[in-house]
Design a protein around this motif. Structure first.
Motif, mmCIF file in Angstrom:
data_model
loop_
_atom_site.group_PDB
_atom_site.id
_atom_site.type_symbol
_atom_site.label_atom_id
_atom_site.label_comp_id
_atom_site.label_asym_id
_atom_site.label_seq_id
_atom_site.Cartn_x
_atom_site.Cartn_y
_atom_site.Cartn_z
ATOM 1 N N ALA A 76 -28.260 14.131 80.931
ATOM 2 C CA ALA A 76 -28.502 13.173 79.840
ATOM 3 C C ALA A 76 -27.248 12.978 78.994
ATOM 4 C CB ALA A 76 -29.667 13.650 78.979
ATOM 5 N N ALA A 77 -26.486 14.040 78.787
ATOM 6 C CA ALA A 77 -25.234 13.935 78.026
ATOM 7 C C ALA A 77 -24.233 13.051 78.774
ATOM 8 C CB ALA A 77 -24.647 15.324 77.788
ATOM 9 N N PHE A 78 -24.178 13.187 80.094
ATOM 10 C CA PHE A 78 -23.285 12.337 80.886
ATOM 11 C C PHE A 78 -23.735 10.878 80.833
ATOM 12 C CE2 PHE A 78 -21.785 16.320 82.716
ATOM 13 C CZ PHE A 78 -20.422 16.062 82.835
ATOM 14 N N SER A 79 -25.042 10.640 80.804
ATOM 15 C CA SER A 79 -25.548 9.267 80.692
ATOM 16 C C SER A 79 -25.112 8.642 79.375
ATOM 17 C CB SER A 79 -27.076 9.243 80.807
ATOM 18 O OG SER A 79 -27.472 9.647 82.091
ATOM 19 N N LYS A 80 -25.187 9.412 78.283
ATOM 20 C CA LYS A 80 -24.709 8.916 76.975
ATOM 21 C C LYS A 80 -23.220 8.602 77.035
ATOM 22 C CE LYS A 80 -27.760 11.864 74.229
ATOM 23 N NZ LYS A 80 -27.759 12.951 73.238
ATOM 24 N N TRP A 81 -22.449 9.479 77.693
ATOM 25 C CA TRP A 81 -21.005 9.287 77.794
ATOM 26 C C TRP A 81 -20.693 8.021 78.594
ATOM 27 C CZ3 TRP A 81 -16.914 8.872 81.119
ATOM 28 C CH2 TRP A 81 -15.643 9.110 80.579
#
Length: 176
Positions: A76-81
């Protein structure tokens, strides 16, 4: 007669030595180790992180560390990035910014504490190969609110996953 007795004793000694060596090899326990990479590889919510570590050839770097702290961003953090940085790929420096050279557990983290990362930018912090700094912060606590620990603005979602060569803290942002 004497020579043949010596030969028999020598052969018996070699046989005994071989037997003892075999017993030692068979009965010596093999200790399994869990590395930082094993922890994150075993959880599907880090599949993107594992792919990026493989692409950037950082798996061996992590496995060779005797100690480290890894602030591991979730999928999910990579999706935000990705949403905030369209078309931009994660680089080696970005992931090195998530790794500290020593084990740091959350009870040891204090508000405003500065942690040196493994990401070194030439000329930014002197000539001694110092890593870039990540700051620990604890927002003001209010009744009924859980104390939240932040590292460089990222929330620590899960903390203190112990491995034989370090510790993993799960975070909600890819930091840089």
């Amino acid at each position: 007669q004497f020579i043949s007795t010596i030969r028999i004793l020598t052969n018996a000694a070699w046989l005994l030595l071989l037997l003892l060596t075999t017993l030692l090899l068979v009965t010596t326990p093999v200790l399994a180790t869990t590395k930082v990479i094993d922890l994150i590889s075993s959880d599907a919510s880090f599949s993107r992180l594992v792919k990026e570590l493989q692409r950037l050839r950082l798996i061996v770097f992590l496995n060779d560390r005797k100690t480290s702290t890894f602030f591991a961003p979730t999928n999910a953090a990579f999706s935000k990035w990705d949403a905030a940085n369209p078309g931009r790929r994660i680089d080696r420096g970005t992931l090195l910014y998530h790794i500290l050279p020593d084990n740091v557990l959350t009870p040891d983290m204090k508000d405003a504490m500065l942690l040196e990362t493994m990401y070194v930018r030439e000329g930014y912090l002197g000539d001694h190969k110092e890593g870039q700094i990540a700051q620990v912060s604890k927002p003001v606590w209010r009744p009924g609110r859980k104390v939240q620990l932040l590292i460089g603005g990222a929330k620590i979602l899960k903390n203190d996953w112990q491995a034989d060569n370090g510790v993993v803290h799960v975070i909600d942002l890819v930091k840089f």
